[in-house]
Design an enzyme around this catalytic site. Structure first.
Site, PDB file in Angstrom:
ATOM      1  N   MET A  30       0.846  -1.197   0.000  1.00  0.00           N
ATOM      2  CA  MET A  30       0.000   0.000   0.000  1.00  0.00           C
ATOM      3  C   MET A  30       0.883   1.249   0.000  1.00  0.00           C
ATOM      4  O   MET A  30       0.433   2.346   0.331  1.00  0.00           O
ATOM      5  CB  MET A  30      -0.946  -0.007   1.202  1.00  0.00           C
ATOM      6  CG  MET A  30      -1.920  -1.186   1.141  1.00  0.00           C
ATOM      7  SD  MET A  30      -3.475  -0.904   2.003  1.00  0.00           S
ATOM      8  CE  MET A  30      -2.909  -0.650   3.656  1.00  0.00           C
ATOM      9  N   HIS A  37       9.380  -3.343   3.753  1.00  0.00           N
ATOM     10  CA  HIS A  37       8.925  -3.612   2.380  1.00  0.00           C
ATOM     11  C   HIS A  37      10.115  -4.001   1.486  1.00  0.00           C
ATOM     12  O   HIS A  37      10.012  -4.910   0.671  1.00  0.00           O
ATOM     13  CB  HIS A  37       8.271  -2.374   1.772  1.00  0.00           C
ATOM     14  CG  HIS A  37       6.981  -1.974   2.421  1.00  0.00           C
ATOM     15  ND1 HIS A  37       6.859  -0.844   3.185  1.00  0.00           N
ATOM     16  CD2 HIS A  37       5.753  -2.550   2.394  1.00  0.00           C
ATOM     17  CE1 HIS A  37       5.617  -0.736   3.614  1.00  0.00           C
ATOM     18  NE2 HIS A  37       4.923  -1.752   3.156  1.00  0.00           N
ATOM     19  N   MET A 186       8.589  -2.839  12.167  1.00  0.00           N
ATOM     20  CA  MET A 186       8.455  -1.733  11.209  1.00  0.00           C
ATOM     21  C   MET A 186       7.071  -1.736  10.586  1.00  0.00           C
ATOM     22  O   MET A 186       6.540  -2.787  10.233  1.00  0.00           O
ATOM     23  CB  MET A 186       9.511  -1.857  10.116  1.00  0.00           C
ATOM     24  CG  MET A 186      10.872  -1.523  10.639  1.00  0.00           C
ATOM     25  SD  MET A 186      12.075  -1.474   9.316  1.00  0.00           S
ATOM     26  CE  MET A 186      13.549  -1.180  10.281  1.00  0.00           C
TER      27      MET A 186
HETATM   28  O1  PAF Z   1      -0.156  -5.725   3.620  1.00  0.00           O
HETATM   29  C1  PAF Z   1      -0.555  -4.812   2.870  1.00  0.00           C
HETATM   30  O2  PAF Z   1       0.142  -3.831   2.607  1.00  0.00           O
HETATM   31  C2  PAF Z   1      -1.935  -4.920   2.256  1.00  0.00           C
HETATM   32  O3  PAF Z   1      -2.846  -5.490   3.136  1.00  0.00           O
HETATM   33  C3  PAF Z   1      -1.942  -5.651   0.902  1.00  0.00           C
HETATM   34  C4  PAF Z   1      -1.495  -7.090   1.029  1.00  0.00           C
HETATM   35  C5  PAF Z   1      -1.026  -4.918  -0.074  1.00  0.00           C
HETATM   36  C6  PAF Z   1      -3.363  -5.641   0.328  1.00  0.00           C
HETATM   37  O4  PAF Z   1      -3.846  -4.352   0.156  1.00  0.00           O
END
Ligand code: PAF
Length: 286
Positions: A30, A37, A186
Protein backbone atom coordinates in the site's frame (compact mmCIF):
# COMPACT_ATOMS: atom_id res chain seq x y z
CA UNK A 1 11.69 0.08 -14.09
CA UNK A 2 8.47 0.05 -16.11
CA UNK A 3 5.49 1.78 -14.50
CA UNK A 4 2.02 0.51 -15.46
CA UNK A 5 -1.41 1.76 -14.51
CA UNK A 6 -3.35 -0.52 -16.86
CA UNK A 7 -3.87 -4.26 -16.55
CA UNK A 8 -3.43 -4.84 -20.29
CA UNK A 9 0.03 -3.22 -20.43
CA UNK A 10 1.15 -4.98 -17.26
CA UNK A 11 -0.05 -8.35 -18.55
CA UNK A 12 1.67 -7.82 -21.90
CA UNK A 13 5.00 -7.24 -20.11
CA UNK A 14 4.59 -10.17 -17.71
CA UNK A 15 3.52 -12.38 -20.66
CA UNK A 16 6.68 -11.44 -22.54
CA UNK A 17 8.88 -12.34 -19.54
CA UNK A 18 7.12 -15.64 -19.16
CA UNK A 19 7.49 -16.49 -22.85
CA UNK A 20 11.22 -15.87 -22.36
CA UNK A 21 11.16 -18.49 -19.59
CA UNK A 22 11.61 -15.97 -16.76
CA UNK A 23 10.09 -16.50 -13.32
CA UNK A 24 8.00 -13.57 -12.11
CA UNK A 25 7.82 -12.47 -8.46
CA UNK A 26 5.25 -10.09 -6.98
CA UNK A 27 5.17 -7.86 -3.89
CA UNK A 28 1.83 -6.10 -3.29
CA UNK A 29 2.00 -3.03 -1.05
CA UNK A 30 0.00 0.00 0.00
CA UNK A 31 3.05 2.22 -0.51
CA UNK A 32 4.90 4.47 1.94
CA UNK A 33 7.65 1.93 1.75
CA UNK A 34 10.17 1.27 4.52
CA UNK A 35 12.98 -1.22 5.12
CA UNK A 36 10.42 -3.94 5.88
CA UNK A 37 8.92 -3.61 2.38
CA UNK A 38 12.36 -3.54 0.76
CA UNK A 39 13.22 -6.82 2.48
CA UNK A 40 10.17 -8.34 0.75
CA UNK A 41 11.49 -7.07 -2.60
CA UNK A 42 14.90 -8.56 -1.82
CA UNK A 43 13.32 -11.92 -1.03
CA UNK A 44 11.22 -11.79 -4.21
CA UNK A 45 14.37 -11.02 -6.23
CA UNK A 46 16.04 -14.09 -4.73
CA UNK A 47 13.05 -16.23 -5.79
CA UNK A 48 12.34 -14.79 -9.24
CA UNK A 49 14.01 -13.34 -12.33
CA UNK A 50 11.75 -10.28 -12.56
CA UNK A 51 9.94 -8.59 -9.68
CA UNK A 52 6.70 -6.63 -9.98
CA UNK A 53 5.60 -4.44 -7.03
CA UNK A 54 2.21 -2.80 -6.70
CA UNK A 55 1.21 0.29 -4.77
CA UNK A 56 -2.51 0.65 -4.09
CA UNK A 57 -4.16 1.91 -0.91
CA UNK A 58 -7.10 -0.45 -0.93
CA UNK A 59 -10.31 1.23 0.31
CA UNK A 60 -12.20 -2.02 0.93
CA UNK A 61 -9.88 -3.15 3.73
CA UNK A 62 -10.41 0.00 5.83
CA UNK A 63 -13.40 0.37 8.13
CA UNK A 64 -15.53 3.55 8.09
CA UNK A 65 -13.71 5.06 11.10
CA UNK A 66 -10.22 3.93 10.15
CA UNK A 67 -7.26 5.77 8.65
CA UNK A 68 -7.91 5.39 4.88
CA UNK A 69 -7.86 9.16 4.28
CA UNK A 70 -4.79 9.87 6.36
CA UNK A 71 -2.88 6.69 5.33
CA UNK A 72 0.56 8.03 4.25
CA UNK A 73 0.93 8.29 0.46
CA UNK A 74 4.44 8.89 -0.95
CA UNK A 75 4.26 7.83 -4.63
CA UNK A 76 7.43 9.49 -5.99
CA UNK A 77 9.57 8.30 -3.10
CA UNK A 78 8.16 4.76 -3.45
CA UNK A 79 8.81 4.59 -7.20
CA UNK A 80 12.41 5.81 -6.75
CA UNK A 81 13.02 3.32 -3.92
CA UNK A 82 11.55 0.39 -5.84
CA UNK A 83 13.64 1.20 -8.88
CA UNK A 84 16.80 1.34 -6.71
CA UNK A 85 15.77 -1.95 -5.09
CA UNK A 86 15.82 -3.65 -8.49
CA UNK A 87 12.11 -3.96 -9.25
CA UNK A 88 11.47 -4.56 -12.93
CA UNK A 89 7.92 -3.18 -12.89
CA UNK A 90 5.63 -1.12 -10.70
CA UNK A 91 1.86 -1.44 -10.97
CA UNK A 92 -0.01 1.66 -9.75
CA UNK A 93 -3.68 1.07 -10.56
CA UNK A 94 -6.43 3.54 -9.65
CA UNK A 95 -9.67 2.61 -7.90
CA UNK A 96 -11.56 2.22 -11.22
CA UNK A 97 -8.97 -0.26 -12.48
CA UNK A 98 -9.10 -2.37 -9.32
CA UNK A 99 -12.87 -2.02 -8.88
CA UNK A 100 -14.62 -1.48 -12.26
CA UNK A 101 -18.02 -1.62 -10.51
CA UNK A 102 -16.78 0.58 -7.65
CA UNK A 103 -15.73 -0.70 -4.21
CA UNK A 104 -19.37 -1.09 -3.14
CA UNK A 105 -20.30 -3.08 -6.26
CA UNK A 106 -17.24 -5.33 -6.15
CA UNK A 107 -17.36 -9.12 -6.18
CA UNK A 108 -16.00 -9.92 -2.73
CA UNK A 109 -14.24 -12.99 -1.41
CA UNK A 110 -14.46 -14.11 2.18
CA UNK A 111 -12.21 -16.55 4.01
CA UNK A 112 -14.60 -17.68 6.74
CA UNK A 113 -13.60 -18.41 10.32
CA UNK A 114 -10.03 -17.20 10.21
CA UNK A 115 -11.16 -13.73 9.08
CA UNK A 116 -13.47 -13.25 12.04
CA UNK A 117 -11.03 -13.73 14.94
CA UNK A 118 -8.20 -11.61 16.39
CA UNK A 119 -7.87 -8.51 14.16
CA UNK A 120 -10.97 -9.58 12.25
CA UNK A 121 -13.06 -9.29 15.41
CA UNK A 122 -11.96 -5.67 15.86
CA UNK A 123 -11.95 -4.74 12.16
CA UNK A 124 -15.08 -6.33 10.67
CA UNK A 125 -14.75 -6.78 6.90
CA UNK A 126 -11.01 -6.04 6.91
CA UNK A 127 -9.87 -9.48 5.78
CA UNK A 128 -12.63 -9.72 3.18
CA UNK A 129 -11.18 -6.48 1.78
CA UNK A 130 -7.67 -7.93 1.86
CA UNK A 131 -8.70 -11.23 0.25
CA UNK A 132 -10.72 -9.36 -2.39
CA UNK A 133 -7.84 -7.11 -3.43
CA UNK A 134 -5.15 -9.79 -3.25
CA UNK A 135 -7.19 -12.14 -5.46
CA UNK A 136 -7.59 -9.31 -8.01
CA UNK A 137 -3.91 -8.36 -7.90
CA UNK A 138 -2.74 -11.96 -8.26
CA UNK A 139 -5.10 -12.43 -11.19
CA UNK A 140 -3.89 -9.23 -12.85
CA UNK A 141 -0.16 -9.80 -12.33
CA UNK A 142 -0.18 -13.61 -12.65
CA UNK A 143 3.12 -14.08 -10.81
CA UNK A 144 4.87 -17.39 -10.12
CA UNK A 145 5.64 -16.33 -6.56
CA UNK A 146 4.25 -13.62 -4.25
CA UNK A 147 5.87 -12.38 -1.04
CA UNK A 148 4.00 -11.21 2.08
CA UNK A 149 5.37 -10.10 5.45
CA UNK A 150 5.02 -12.24 8.56
CA UNK A 151 4.27 -9.08 10.53
CA UNK A 152 0.70 -9.37 9.24
CA UNK A 153 0.53 -13.04 10.18
CA UNK A 154 -3.25 -13.34 10.13
CA UNK A 155 -3.31 -11.66 6.70
CA UNK A 156 -0.63 -14.10 5.50
CA UNK A 157 -2.72 -17.07 6.69
CA UNK A 158 -5.89 -15.65 5.10
CA UNK A 159 -4.02 -15.32 1.80
CA UNK A 160 -2.53 -18.82 2.04
CA UNK A 161 -6.01 -20.22 2.60
CA UNK A 162 -7.50 -18.17 -0.25
CA UNK A 163 -4.79 -19.34 -2.67
CA UNK A 164 -5.21 -22.97 -1.67
CA UNK A 165 -9.01 -22.88 -1.65
CA UNK A 166 -9.39 -21.45 -5.15
CA UNK A 167 -6.25 -23.23 -6.46
CA UNK A 168 -4.40 -20.12 -7.62
CA UNK A 169 -1.18 -21.14 -9.39
CA UNK A 170 1.13 -19.04 -7.23
CA UNK A 171 3.63 -19.84 -4.51
CA UNK A 172 3.20 -17.73 -1.36
CA UNK A 173 6.43 -16.90 0.46
CA UNK A 174 6.62 -15.32 3.94
CA UNK A 175 9.25 -12.73 4.83
CA UNK A 176 10.56 -12.21 8.38
CA UNK A 177 9.47 -9.09 10.29
CA UNK A 178 11.96 -6.22 10.27
CA UNK A 179 12.32 -4.39 13.58
CA UNK A 180 13.63 -1.08 14.89
CA UNK A 181 16.56 -1.38 17.40
CA UNK A 182 13.91 -1.04 20.17
CA UNK A 183 12.18 -4.19 18.93
CA UNK A 184 9.24 -2.25 17.44
CA UNK A 185 8.08 -3.98 14.25
CA UNK A 186 8.46 -1.73 11.21
CA UNK A 187 5.15 -0.40 9.92
CA UNK A 188 3.97 2.57 7.88
CA UNK A 189 1.69 3.39 10.82
CA UNK A 190 4.71 3.93 13.14
CA UNK A 191 5.07 7.39 11.69
CA UNK A 192 1.78 8.41 13.32
CA UNK A 193 3.52 7.94 16.71
CA UNK A 194 4.86 10.82 18.78
CA UNK A 195 8.37 10.14 20.23
CA UNK A 196 6.99 9.09 23.66
CA UNK A 197 4.37 6.85 22.00
CA UNK A 198 7.10 5.22 19.91
CA UNK A 199 8.98 4.33 23.09
CA UNK A 200 5.86 2.85 24.66
CA UNK A 201 5.07 0.95 21.45
CA UNK A 202 8.24 -1.10 21.94
CA UNK A 203 6.43 -2.75 24.88
CA UNK A 204 4.40 -4.70 22.33
CA UNK A 205 7.33 -6.88 21.23
CA UNK A 206 8.72 -7.10 24.78
CA UNK A 207 5.35 -8.45 25.93
CA UNK A 208 5.28 -11.02 23.12
CA UNK A 209 8.72 -12.28 24.18
CA UNK A 210 7.60 -12.37 27.81
CA UNK A 211 4.59 -14.49 26.75
CA UNK A 212 6.77 -17.00 24.90
CA UNK A 213 9.17 -17.28 27.85
CA UNK A 214 6.27 -17.89 30.26
CA UNK A 215 4.89 -20.52 27.85
CA UNK A 216 8.29 -22.24 27.76
CA UNK A 217 8.23 -22.39 31.57
CA UNK A 218 4.95 -24.29 31.27
CA UNK A 219 2.63 -21.60 32.62
CA UNK A 220 -1.06 -21.72 31.71
CA UNK A 221 -2.08 -19.91 28.53
CA UNK A 222 -5.00 -18.02 30.10
CA UNK A 223 -2.78 -16.68 32.91
CA UNK A 224 -0.07 -15.59 30.46
CA UNK A 225 -2.60 -13.80 28.26
CA UNK A 226 -4.14 -12.00 31.24
CA UNK A 227 -0.73 -10.77 32.48
CA UNK A 228 0.24 -9.72 28.94
CA UNK A 229 -2.89 -7.58 28.66
CA UNK A 230 -2.10 -5.93 32.01
CA UNK A 231 1.52 -5.26 30.99
CA UNK A 232 0.36 -3.50 27.84
CA UNK A 233 -2.15 -1.40 29.77
CA UNK A 234 0.49 -0.43 32.32
CA UNK A 235 2.69 0.79 29.47
CA UNK A 236 -0.13 3.08 28.34
CA UNK A 237 -1.34 0.90 25.45
CA UNK A 238 -4.94 -0.23 24.99
CA UNK A 239 -4.74 -3.89 23.98
CA UNK A 240 -7.31 -5.39 21.61
CA UNK A 241 -5.79 -8.80 22.28
CA UNK A 242 -2.58 -10.49 23.45
CA UNK A 243 -2.80 -14.23 22.84
CA UNK A 244 -0.87 -17.44 22.30
CA UNK A 245 -1.98 -19.57 19.35
CA UNK A 246 -0.81 -22.35 17.06
CA UNK A 247 0.23 -20.61 13.87
CA UNK A 248 -1.51 -23.25 11.74
CA UNK A 249 -4.84 -22.72 13.57
CA UNK A 250 -4.99 -19.07 14.55
CA UNK A 251 -8.74 -19.17 15.02
CA UNK A 252 -8.62 -21.69 17.87
CA UNK A 253 -7.82 -20.48 21.40
CA UNK A 254 -5.36 -22.65 23.32
CA UNK A 255 -6.09 -23.93 26.82
CA UNK A 256 -3.77 -25.11 29.62
CA UNK A 257 0.00 -24.93 29.17
CA UNK A 258 1.24 -24.51 25.56
CA UNK A 259 4.74 -25.98 25.98
CA UNK A 260 4.09 -28.76 23.48
CA UNK A 261 2.42 -26.70 20.73
CA UNK A 262 4.90 -27.13 17.84
CA UNK A 263 4.10 -23.91 15.97
CA UNK A 264 3.42 -21.64 18.94
CA UNK A 265 3.16 -17.92 18.24
CA UNK A 266 2.35 -14.91 20.44
CA UNK A 267 0.22 -12.22 18.79
CA UNK A 268 -0.95 -8.84 19.99
CA UNK A 269 -2.77 -5.75 18.77
CA UNK A 270 -2.94 -2.55 20.75
CA UNK A 271 -3.85 1.07 20.29
CA UNK A 272 -1.70 4.03 21.29
CA UNK A 273 -3.75 7.17 20.93
CA UNK A 274 -5.39 6.89 17.49
CA UNK A 275 -2.79 4.44 16.16
CA UNK A 276 -3.42 0.71 16.10
CA UNK A 277 -0.33 -1.51 16.01
CA UNK A 278 -0.03 -5.27 15.56
CA UNK A 279 2.86 -7.66 16.06
CA UNK A 280 3.61 -11.34 16.51
CA UNK A 281 6.62 -13.48 17.37
CA UNK A 282 6.88 -17.23 16.79
CA UNK A 283 8.43 -19.44 19.47
CA UNK A 284 11.18 -20.57 17.08
CA UNK A 285 12.06 -17.01 16.02
CA UNK A 286 15.49 -15.68 17.12
O1 PAF B 1 -0.16 -5.73 3.62
C1 PAF B 1 -0.55 -4.81 2.87
O2 PAF B 1 0.14 -3.83 2.61
C2 PAF B 1 -1.94 -4.92 2.26
O3 PAF B 1 -2.85 -5.49 3.14
C3 PAF B 1 -1.94 -5.65 0.90
C4 PAF B 1 -1.49 -7.09 1.03
C5 PAF B 1 -1.03 -4.92 -0.07
C6 PAF B 1 -3.36 -5.64 0.33
O4 PAF B 1 -3.85 -4.35 0.16
Amino acid sequence: MHIFDSVAALRAQVGEWRRDGLRVGFVPTMGNLHAGHYSLIELARARADRVVASVFVNPTQFGPNEDFDRYPRTPEQDAAGLSRAGCAALFVPDVATMYPYGPAGAVRVEVPGLSEVLCGAFRPGHFAGVATIVLRLLNMVQPDVAVFGRKDLQQLQVIRRLVRDVALPVEIVAAATRREPSGLAMSSRNQYLEPDQRERAAELSRTLRFMLEAARRGEAVEAIEAIAGERLQQAGLQPDYAVLRAESALEHPLGGPAVTVPDLVALAAARIGRTRLIDNIAADEP
